[in-house]
Design a protein around this motif. Structure first.
Motif, PDB file in Angstrom:
ATOM      1  N   GLU A   1      -6.368   8.007  -2.053  1.00  0.00           N
ATOM      2  CA  GLU A   1      -5.490   7.030  -2.701  1.00  0.00           C
ATOM      3  C   GLU A   1      -6.324   5.938  -3.334  1.00  0.00           C
ATOM      4  O   GLU A   1      -6.015   5.455  -4.415  1.00  0.00           O
ATOM      5  CB  GLU A   1      -4.527   6.447  -1.671  1.00  0.00           C
ATOM      6  CG  GLU A   1      -3.481   7.455  -1.244  1.00  0.00           C
ATOM      7  CD  GLU A   1      -2.969   7.195   0.152  1.00  0.00           C
ATOM      8  OE1 GLU A   1      -3.328   6.158   0.727  1.00  0.00           O
ATOM      9  OE2 GLU A   1      -2.220   8.043   0.661  1.00  0.00           O
TER      10      GLU A   1
ATOM     11  N   ILE B   1      -4.813  -5.185   0.898  1.00  0.00           N
ATOM     12  CA  ILE B   1      -3.856  -4.104   0.628  1.00  0.00           C
ATOM     13  C   ILE B   1      -4.583  -2.767   0.557  1.00  0.00           C
ATOM     14  O   ILE B   1      -4.133  -1.756   1.109  1.00  0.00           O
ATOM     15  CB  ILE B   1      -3.095  -4.368  -0.691  1.00  0.00           C
ATOM     16  CG1 ILE B   1      -2.214  -5.610  -0.554  1.00  0.00           C
ATOM     17  CG2 ILE B   1      -2.262  -3.163  -1.098  1.00  0.00           C
ATOM     18  CD1 ILE B   1      -1.599  -6.069  -1.854  1.00  0.00           C
TER      19      ILE B   1
ATOM     20  N   VAL C   1      -6.489   3.152 -12.153  1.00  0.00           N
ATOM     21  CA  VAL C   1      -5.347   2.436 -12.712  1.00  0.00           C
ATOM     22  C   VAL C   1      -5.769   1.411 -13.757  1.00  0.00           C
ATOM     23  O   VAL C   1      -5.244   1.387 -14.862  1.00  0.00           O
ATOM     24  CB  VAL C   1      -4.542   1.754 -11.585  1.00  0.00           C
ATOM     25  CG1 VAL C   1      -3.470   0.853 -12.149  1.00  0.00           C
ATOM     26  CG2 VAL C   1      -3.924   2.806 -10.693  1.00  0.00           C
TER      27      VAL C   1
ATOM     28  N   MET D   1       1.985   2.375  -3.188  1.00  0.00           N
ATOM     29  CA  MET D   1       0.979   3.002  -4.053  1.00  0.00           C
ATOM     30  C   MET D   1       0.763   4.457  -3.689  1.00  0.00           C
ATOM     31  O   MET D   1       0.251   5.235  -4.502  1.00  0.00           O
ATOM     32  CB  MET D   1      -0.362   2.299  -3.862  1.00  0.00           C
ATOM     33  CG  MET D   1      -0.461   0.943  -4.451  1.00  0.00           C
ATOM     34  SD  MET D   1      -2.127   0.342  -4.158  1.00  0.00           S
ATOM     35  CE  MET D   1      -2.040  -1.211  -4.948  1.00  0.00           C
ATOM     36  N   LYS D   2       1.110   4.792  -2.482  1.00  0.00           N
ATOM     37  CA  LYS D   2       0.754   6.130  -2.008  1.00  0.00           C
ATOM     38  C   LYS D   2       1.519   7.206  -2.740  1.00  0.00           C
ATOM     39  O   LYS D   2       2.693   7.054  -3.062  1.00  0.00           O
ATOM     40  CB  LYS D   2       1.028   6.241  -0.502  1.00  0.00           C
ATOM     41  CG  LYS D   2       0.076   5.402   0.298  1.00  0.00           C
ATOM     42  CD  LYS D   2       0.179   5.663   1.786  1.00  0.00           C
ATOM     43  CE  LYS D   2      -0.745   4.696   2.507  1.00  0.00           C
ATOM     44  NZ  LYS D   2      -0.946   4.998   3.894  1.00  0.00           N
ATOM     45  N   GLY D   3       0.822   8.292  -2.962  1.00  0.00           N
ATOM     46  CA  GLY D   3       1.472   9.454  -3.556  1.00  0.00           C
ATOM     47  C   GLY D   3       1.795   9.312  -5.021  1.00  0.00           C
ATOM     48  O   GLY D   3       2.488  10.147  -5.587  1.00  0.00           O
ATOM     49  N   LYS D   4       1.282   8.268  -5.645  1.00  0.00           N
ATOM     50  CA  LYS D   4       1.595   8.089  -7.063  1.00  0.00           C
ATOM     51  C   LYS D   4       0.377   8.372  -7.921  1.00  0.00           C
ATOM     52  O   LYS D   4      -0.750   8.210  -7.494  1.00  0.00           O
ATOM     53  CB  LYS D   4       2.050   6.647  -7.306  1.00  0.00           C
ATOM     54  CG  LYS D   4       3.370   6.286  -6.664  1.00  0.00           C
ATOM     55  CD  LYS D   4       3.900   4.991  -7.281  1.00  0.00           C
ATOM     56  CE  LYS D   4       5.365   4.815  -7.039  1.00  0.00           C
ATOM     57  NZ  LYS D   4       5.679   4.332  -5.704  1.00  0.00           N
TER      58      LYS D   4
ATOM     59  N   PRO E   1      -1.944   7.374 -11.255  1.00  0.00           N
ATOM     60  CA  PRO E   1      -2.294   6.056 -11.801  1.00  0.00           C
ATOM     61  C   PRO E   1      -1.218   5.501 -12.746  1.00  0.00           C
ATOM     62  O   PRO E   1      -0.896   4.319 -12.693  1.00  0.00           O
ATOM     63  CB  PRO E   1      -3.596   6.322 -12.555  1.00  0.00           C
ATOM     64  CG  PRO E   1      -4.202   7.462 -11.826  1.00  0.00           C
ATOM     65  CD  PRO E   1      -3.055   8.309 -11.362  1.00  0.00           C
TER      66      PRO E   1
ATOM     67  N   ALA F   1       0.835  -1.200   0.000  1.00  0.00           N
ATOM     68  CA  ALA F   1       0.000   0.000   0.000  1.00  0.00           C
ATOM     69  C   ALA F   1       0.872   1.251   0.000  1.00  0.00           C
ATOM     70  O   ALA F   1       0.588   2.227  -0.704  1.00  0.00           O
ATOM     71  CB  ALA F   1      -0.928  -0.006   1.201  1.00  0.00           C
TER      72      ALA F   1
ATOM     73  N   LEU G   1      -5.230   1.982   2.503  1.00  0.00           N
ATOM     74  CA  LEU G   1      -5.196   3.273   1.819  1.00  0.00           C
ATOM     75  C   LEU G   1      -6.293   4.189   2.328  1.00  0.00           C
ATOM     76  O   LEU G   1      -7.312   3.723   2.817  1.00  0.00           O
ATOM     77  CB  LEU G   1      -5.391   3.065   0.311  1.00  0.00           C
ATOM     78  CG  LEU G   1      -4.312   2.237  -0.380  1.00  0.00           C
ATOM     79  CD1 LEU G   1      -4.709   1.960  -1.811  1.00  0.00           C
ATOM     80  CD2 LEU G   1      -2.993   2.970  -0.350  1.00  0.00           C
TER      81      LEU G   1
ATOM     82  N   PHE H   1      -7.829  13.607  -6.990  1.00  0.00           N
ATOM     83  CA  PHE H   1      -6.579  14.137  -7.511  1.00  0.00           C
ATOM     84  C   PHE H   1      -6.261  15.514  -6.961  1.00  0.00           C
ATOM     85  O   PHE H   1      -5.206  16.060  -7.242  1.00  0.00           O
ATOM     86  CB  PHE H   1      -6.643  14.218  -9.040  1.00  0.00           C
ATOM     87  CG  PHE H   1      -6.591  12.863  -9.669  1.00  0.00           C
ATOM     88  CD1 PHE H   1      -7.749  12.136  -9.875  1.00  0.00           C
ATOM     89  CD2 PHE H   1      -5.384  12.310 -10.045  1.00  0.00           C
ATOM     90  CE1 PHE H   1      -7.700  10.870 -10.441  1.00  0.00           C
ATOM     91  CE2 PHE H   1      -5.329  11.055 -10.614  1.00  0.00           C
ATOM     92  CZ  PHE H   1      -6.490  10.333 -10.818  1.00  0.00           C
TER      93      PHE H   1
ATOM     94  N   ILE I   1      -7.556   7.144  -6.546  1.00  0.00           N
ATOM     95  CA  ILE I   1      -6.515   7.117  -7.579  1.00  0.00           C
ATOM     96  C   ILE I   1      -6.310   5.697  -8.077  1.00  0.00           C
ATOM     97  O   ILE I   1      -6.167   5.460  -9.276  1.00  0.00           O
ATOM     98  CB  ILE I   1      -5.203   7.727  -7.025  1.00  0.00           C
ATOM     99  CG1 ILE I   1      -5.389   9.223  -6.847  1.00  0.00           C
ATOM    100  CG2 ILE I   1      -4.044   7.425  -7.944  1.00  0.00           C
ATOM    101  CD1 ILE I   1      -4.203   9.948  -6.285  1.00  0.00           C
TER     102      ILE I   1
ATOM    103  N   ILE J   1       1.579   4.170 -10.775  1.00  0.00           N
ATOM    104  CA  ILE J   1       1.225   2.901 -10.135  1.00  0.00           C
ATOM    105  C   ILE J   1       1.317   1.776 -11.157  1.00  0.00           C
ATOM    106  O   ILE J   1       1.802   0.684 -10.859  1.00  0.00           O
ATOM    107  CB  ILE J   1      -0.193   2.973  -9.517  1.00  0.00           C
ATOM    108  CG1 ILE J   1      -0.218   3.978  -8.358  1.00  0.00           C
ATOM    109  CG2 ILE J   1      -0.648   1.608  -9.024  1.00  0.00           C
ATOM    110  CD1 ILE J   1      -1.580   4.153  -7.719  1.00  0.00           C
TER     111      ILE J   1
END
Lengths: 179, 386
Positions: free
Chosen positions: B115, B107, B122, A144-147, A149, A141, B111, A178, B118, A152
């Motif tokens: 997040e 997982i 994906v 994934m943070k701060g990214k 899409p 996790a 978040l 966003f 976001i 990621i």
């Protein structure tokens, strides 16, 4: 409960008052690992197998390779030790607590490549080791943070299966995320 | 989590024989996948995603059983037996999406809402997982509490939205701020950038604002405007809602009902029906509890409270009003004399305190026979003690 280990060894480095019975875990690629029963019991799956009296010879773990199994055992050992040394807590699954001295060790432990990390997640899930599962999931996790899409996707090699229109729509739907 | 493990255990026992035999023979991709799919809520659209351009080959490691299915299926050209090679073939890279859905959920649990939003962007499968995730309800409730249940008033209430949609809508609302001024404008502000997004122009001083969702109702002079705050366009306008200025406005939580309080001491209730080109407004009811201008209104179904410069609060149960006056409000209400601001004096000190409710502050109750509604009036000196 019948003694389930073929070799009942009295360990020289007895740290616990408990019976230092050993169990043997066999990985999918045929490698055997002998561990203290108490360490192995960090895994609920193994614990059930032992309690059900099915662990006569070795406990086969066909879903876990030796590489991963050795790491998992390392994790369990470390956490068992820490639980033994610190004040008796109800559960040793407090690996993410900030007051826990293991946090640093855990952080180093999960500094592995993605493949290994996912394999660890699967192993932790299969073996039902809550602390390890929480730790590994949190690590992913955090990746994934701060990214965005796209970032990621690149990090995790995920294919973008949206058409440009769909992507725009989804993006709009989640526009608030966003900002 | 237990259930996943238990299934895994059973699976592994079945697969043990598969694995042990697989060293020499090869497993049919479909059969293999079927076993897994029966147990796992695997992401089906990924397993059959064979990409010829992608150089994925059969994953030899038995441990990656759950995520190797993708590799096996996609390698329809080379059906190699699963061997016990320790080294992964250099081009194979298991993806996070190969994990079973339950684990991906685990997982995503870590978040926070943004997040998660976001992650939804994906890929399609992640979108599905992220949007249906149970945490949306927790996120919503943590911030705003449980949503108010739909009320009988809200006949136009849409079908149950997903928690994620509710959260996103509310989030949008909480990002925008509105301000109204005597410069005859209402400004829409964005909380993050601290910038003015839109300016809504009126023809008179703006007295009151009531946002709802993506619309905002504003009162200017004696008119009531309803705007779309995103586009900045006027949806509809109620001209001369009151005699004199319309000071206050309130809305129901669904946005279908609008209440206005004016200089004439009257309160009007309107029904707003949105349609694609605008909105249809109809006046549902009026009552005139005050002898002075109504400066503020607050509504929480079914209670409408108004405060006025005559020193009184009035509390109205709109259900009774709707029950008796549905569709015929205009004929049943007192007509306001447009020439004079002062309406007939209704609430005086000589009200008879017939039924005093136990447990209330000393307020007197009076029945309004003309409109068949219940009004509770407090006098000024009591208010100051509250």
């Amino acid at each position: 409960m019948a003694s389930s280990s073929t070799s009942v060894v009295v360990s020289n480095k007895e740290k616990e008052n408990k019976n230092t019975k050993k169990v043997t875990l066999k990985s999918s690629d045929g490698e055997s690992f002998e561990v203290d029963e108490s360490v192995a019991m960090e895994s609920q799956t193994i614990k059930h197998i032992i309690e059900d009296g099915c662990a006569n010879n070795e406990i086969p773990l066909p879903n876990v390779t030796s590489g991963i199994l050795s790491r998992v055992i390392e994790y369990c050992k470390k956490h068992k030790e820490a639980a033994g040394e610190s004040e008796p807590s109800v559960t040793s699954y407090t690996s993410n607590s900030t007051t826990n001295p293991l946090t640093e060790w855990d952080t180093e432990f999960v500094k592995v490549d993605q493949n290994t990390l996912f394999d660890l997640i699967l192993a932790a899930n299969y073996l039902d080791i809550k602390g390890l599962l929480d730790l590994t999931c949190k690590t992913v996790a955090d990746m994934m943070k701060g990214k965005t899409p796209q970032e990621i996707r690149e990090t995790f090699h995920i294919k973008n299966d949206y058409t440009p229109e769909e992507e725009a729509e989804v993006r709009k739907e989640n526009q608030w995320a966003f900002e | 989590m237990e259930f996943v493990c238990q299934e895994g255990t059973e699976d592994s026992k079945k697969l043990v024989s598969c694995v042990e035999n697989s060293c020499v023979e090869h497993i049919e991709p479909n059969q293999f996948n079927y076993k897994l799919k029966a147990k796992e809520t695997a992401l089906s659209n990924l397993t059959f995603d064979s990409k010829p351009e992608n150089e994925r080959s059969v994953k030899p490691k038995p441990v990656s059983k759950f995520h190797s299915k993708k590799a096996i299926v996609s390698s329809n050209k080379s059906k190699q037996p699963l061997s016990d090679d320790d080294d992964a073939l250099p081009n194979f890279r298991p993806s996070i999406t190969d994990l079973p859905a339950a684990l991906i959920s685990e997982i995503l649990n870590c978040l926070d809402p943004k997040e998660l939003g976001i992650v939804s962007c994906v890929s399609e499968s992640l979108h599905r997982l992220a949007s249906e995730h149970h945490v949306w309800k927790e996120f919503y409730c943590e911030r705003w509490g449980l949503p108010i249940a739909p009320t009988p008033l809200d006949s136009g209430f849409s079908n149950e939205k997903s928690w994620k949609e509710l959260y996103a809508e509310r989030e949008f609302r909480s990002n925008t701020m509105y301000s109204g001024s005597w410069d005859m404008t209402v400004r829409v502000w964005d909380r993050f950038s601290m910038k003015c997004l839109t300016v809504l122009r009126h023809s008179d001083w703006v007295w009151g604002l009531a946002p709802h969702d993506t619309t905002v109702a504003s009162t200017s002079g004696s008119d009531v405007y309803i705007w779309d705050s995103i586009s900045g366009t006027l949806i509809t306008i109620i001209c001369s809602a009151h005699v004199g200025n319309t000071y206050s406005v309130a809305r129901s939580h669904t946005g279908n009902y609008l209440f206005t309080g004016g200089e004439d001491g009257a309160i009007h209730m309107f029904k707003i029906a949105r349609h694609c080109t605008g909105a249809a407004v109809s006046q549902v009811s009026t009552w005139i509890p005050h002898s002075g201008p109504v400066h503020s209104l607050a509504f929480e179904f079914p209670w409408l409270v108004s405060a006025s410069s005559d020193g009184k609060l009035s509390l109205i149960d709109v259900r009774k009003l709707l029950g008796t006056c549905k569709g015929k409000s205009i004929s049943r209400t007192k007509h306001v004399d447009k020439n004079g601001v002062e309406p007939p004096q209704r609430m005086q000190a000589d009200l008879c305190p017939k039924k005093k409710k136990a447990g209330c502050l000393p307020i007197s109750k009076s029945w309004n026979e003309a409109e068949n509604s219940l009004l509770l009036v407090a006098s000024r000196h009591l208010l100051s003690g509250v």
